[in-house]
Scaffold this active site. Structure first.
Site, PDB file in Angstrom:
ATOM      1  N   GLY B  14       0.814  -1.212   0.000  1.00  0.00           N
ATOM      2  CA  GLY B  14       0.000   0.000   0.000  1.00  0.00           C
ATOM      3  C   GLY B  14       0.848   1.263   0.000  1.00  0.00           C
ATOM      4  O   GLY B  14       0.724   2.122  -0.885  1.00  0.00           O
ATOM      5  N   GLU B 169       0.318 -23.070   2.260  1.00  0.00           N
ATOM      6  CA  GLU B 169       1.596 -23.009   1.560  1.00  0.00           C
ATOM      7  C   GLU B 169       2.743 -23.491   2.445  1.00  0.00           C
ATOM      8  O   GLU B 169       3.625 -24.231   1.994  1.00  0.00           O
ATOM      9  CB  GLU B 169       1.833 -21.583   1.037  1.00  0.00           C
ATOM     10  CG  GLU B 169       0.882 -21.285  -0.120  1.00  0.00           C
ATOM     11  CD  GLU B 169       0.876 -19.835  -0.599  1.00  0.00           C
ATOM     12  OE1 GLU B 169       0.456 -19.595  -1.746  1.00  0.00           O
ATOM     13  OE2 GLU B 169       1.270 -18.946   0.178  1.00  0.00           O
ATOM     14  N   ALA B 314      -2.736  -8.254  -0.815  1.00  0.00           N
ATOM     15  CA  ALA B 314      -1.806  -7.353  -1.480  1.00  0.00           C
ATOM     16  C   ALA B 314      -2.485  -6.498  -2.559  1.00  0.00           C
ATOM     17  O   ALA B 314      -2.264  -5.284  -2.601  1.00  0.00           O
ATOM     18  CB  ALA B 314      -0.646  -8.150  -2.080  1.00  0.00           C
TER      19      ALA B 314
END
Lengths: 416, 416
Positions: B14, B169, B314
């Site tokens: 950001g 993950e 994101a």
């Protein structure tokens, strides 16, 4: 005779080449190291100066030796050796041996000033290197944020103590970082204002090289705006700077590349040692009276054909490791042992910066771009693992072309 | 009007995209971050599982913004904001602002069990990742050295708490490390005996994805021999293991991928926050009553067109950063501000292992090899810097071809 158990302590150049030479031999081999990786120490200064990543010059010991089923790897610290019971003590248990190979390397020596270690750290392990990287990069950050010109000047002064190969390479690399890689990164400070001072008690830089190459290295350092102070020992090191002779240098970053002492192997064995703590070994690299104990590399005081002790260099350790493996294979096979160890000196090199290096092959002495290219070629060739070779080469070409250095990360304790 | 001073706190997705959007604008911009690097967080789990080096997914903030002379970077920690005096307090001084953009991200939440943090660390920074890597690799070392079968079993048990993208993950990557990369490295243990347990309090893995993709991810995890425990919250975490519901799992490595709480921005501002601590912002991402304060990314509670709060992803942060830059450029230029922020959802993906991933583009849902290739392609594309893109791609291809992972280093505090 039962299958012998060979214990190798240390997986640097010496220990690893002994282990590799014993792969597939009719013996059980145990390699003990306090780290899980073998480190290509000649390039460690590039990790400290943000040029390479740790993984590019370090490889897991297990992975190097995975194809040798008779070799076992233990990650632990050795705390002592009982040469009567033939046992190595670890922090976490003990390991008996029939034959012992000690290849434990060297550590920094502060000449009786151990209190300098915290303010002037040296460069031996990956954590040393990432710690130095943090100090060097943070110094620029602090300078950028500081409004006091005196403090800013202190943050931008870097002192490297000792002008052997490591010191020269560190000073050159910091100068290039400041003057080239960081030059557009700051708004308040100009990184080119950084002062890099290389301090040497002896009369010239790279004292182990011929004087003409020392001269050439000195000129290369001066071209990079490194200030070289020769012939003056360090009188004092503290958090705010260094005193050299009677000159005071205010500096927030001090790097120790001067003294090297042997590891504790001589103490463990309680045998004869030399002035810097190395174990005195015979022509076959065994401890006198102990044909089952070999000491090699920086830990050993072995004598060369000229009667001088062999220097603490990677090729010496490597050749000694290979020699020990041949001696042990001969013993296992009941064959005559090879003659005394003989060091083959293929030369020495040091790099200062972009297209500046010196190389001494005895019959040939070179400097400048050619020496620099040779230096790169030879160091990449000796890196372990194709992947590392390729990636290091790529990174070098990349930073050569872009004037950037790729690993400018401030990590670790104290970096939040 | 004087040239305004815009202060951006946080250089994640950001903050960095806001800063990049303001490059060359008629304003002075200051970016403050406690680290000197921007981190590509989606690949951080690969650093923790020895697949990538830190430098491959992190880039110095200064170097990203070097070509924006109106942007200044300060490395420091923010300790508070005085919205009346319009000043940001740092550990080392203070910075006044005309406009403030808070993009400080999120941190782990242990649901009232902060004492779990030491035994079950999470994954937010590079130091978190290298610390986890040390824990995971050391567990195999300890198992190899241990002679007690129960201790060995505990060392070889890895528990990942939370089955969102990071947890899935991590579990998949640890399973591949144990079952593939390490399989020839040990002599006493068989790394394939490692148990990897993924714990999720909710009814399915990857709850933010459509149920068919959750199913597919679950099957991929099971193919990697990951044990998945659904519908059971963690009752207890300690140094020796976890209690899930009434099942006790003895495990030496526990990884927290469950709770996320916002950073302290709402406390600094002392304004309305939601249940997880995010600052409630209006349609233009400003704090109600404070048109000069923007809050974006994981720190903000912004509402999507469906009336739901936008997720902490994101792309959301990135688009918000770009939007804020456009609003500020309009204000500086005296033009009408753009309409309310609107998030464009291009999809979401998660990878489980070799040729196993899921991707949800709304109009298209894919899994298996195709999703895995897309995942790799998209992640490499969004990495900052050509060098990183190239080197990450090379490393991925290398480990795909050799079944090796290249960064198996145990470094940092406690690694000697």
């Amino acid at each position: 005779m039962a299958r012998p158990h060979i214990v190798i302590v240390g997986a640097g150049f010496g220990g690893l080449s002994a282990a590799a030479g014993l792969a597939g031999a009719d013996a059980d081999v145990t390699v003990i190291d306090r780290h899980n990786y073998h480190l290509f120490q000649p390039l460690l200064y590039q990790v400290a100066t943000a040029g390479l990543s740790p993984a590019q010059i370090a490889q897991p010991i297990r992975s190097i030796l995975r194809k040798a089923p008779n070799v076992r790897v233990i990650m632990d610290s050795v705390t002592g050796v009982d040469r009567h019971r033939r046992v190595v003590s670890l922090e976490d248990g003990e390991v008996p041996y029939d034959t012992l190979v000690l290849a434990t390397g060297s550590r920094h020596a502060y000449f009786g000033h151990d209190e300098w270690e915290n303010v002037a750290p040296g460069l031996k392990t990956i954590d040393d290197a990432t710690g130095l990287r943090r100090r060097i990069l943070s110094a620029f950050e602090h300078a950028e944020e500081s409004s006091d010109p005196e403090a800013r000047r202190r943050f931008l002064t870097f002192v490297v103590i000792g002008a052997g190969p490591t010191g020269v390479e560190m000073a050159g690399a910091i100068a290039e970082l400041a003057h080239v890689a960081l030059r557009h990164d700051f708004r308040t400070i100009n990184p080119r204002d950084a002062r890099i001072v290389l301090v040497e008690a002896g009369p010239r830089v790279l004292a182990a090289f011929p004087p003409t190459l020392s001269e050439s290295a000195l000129r290369s350092l001066e071209r990079l705006h490194v200030e070289v102070r020769l012939g003056k020992p360090v009188a004092e090191c503290d958090e705010r700077g260094v005193t050299i002779g009677d000159e005071r240098l205010e500096a927030s970053t001090i790097i120790w590349a001067a003294g090297v002492a042997s590891s504790r192997a001589a103490q463990w064995l309680d045998v004869e040692k030399d002035r810097v703590g190395r174990v005195v070994v015979g022509p076959d690299l065994t401890v006198p009276g102990h044909p089952e104990i070999f000491v090699i590399g920086d830990t050993a005081h072995a004598t060369g054909s000229d009667g001088q002790p062999l220097p603490g260099l990677a090729p010496v350790a490597k050749q000694q490791g290979g020699y020990v493996a041949r001696v042990l294979r001969a013993r296992i096979g009941g064959r005559a042992a090879p003659g005394a160890f003989r060091y083959r000196n293929y030369g020495a090199m040091a790099t200062i910066g972009r297209r500046a290096a010196v190389a001494d092959f005895g019959w040939l002495k070179v400097d400048g771009t050619l020496a620099w290219l040779l230096w790169g070629l030879i160091h990449v060739t000796f890196l372990i693992g194709f992947r590392n070779r390729f990636v290091v080469l790529f990174d070098w070409l990349w930073s050569y072309a872009t004037f950037q250095s790729g690993v400018r990360l401030i990590t670790g304790p104290g970096s939040h």
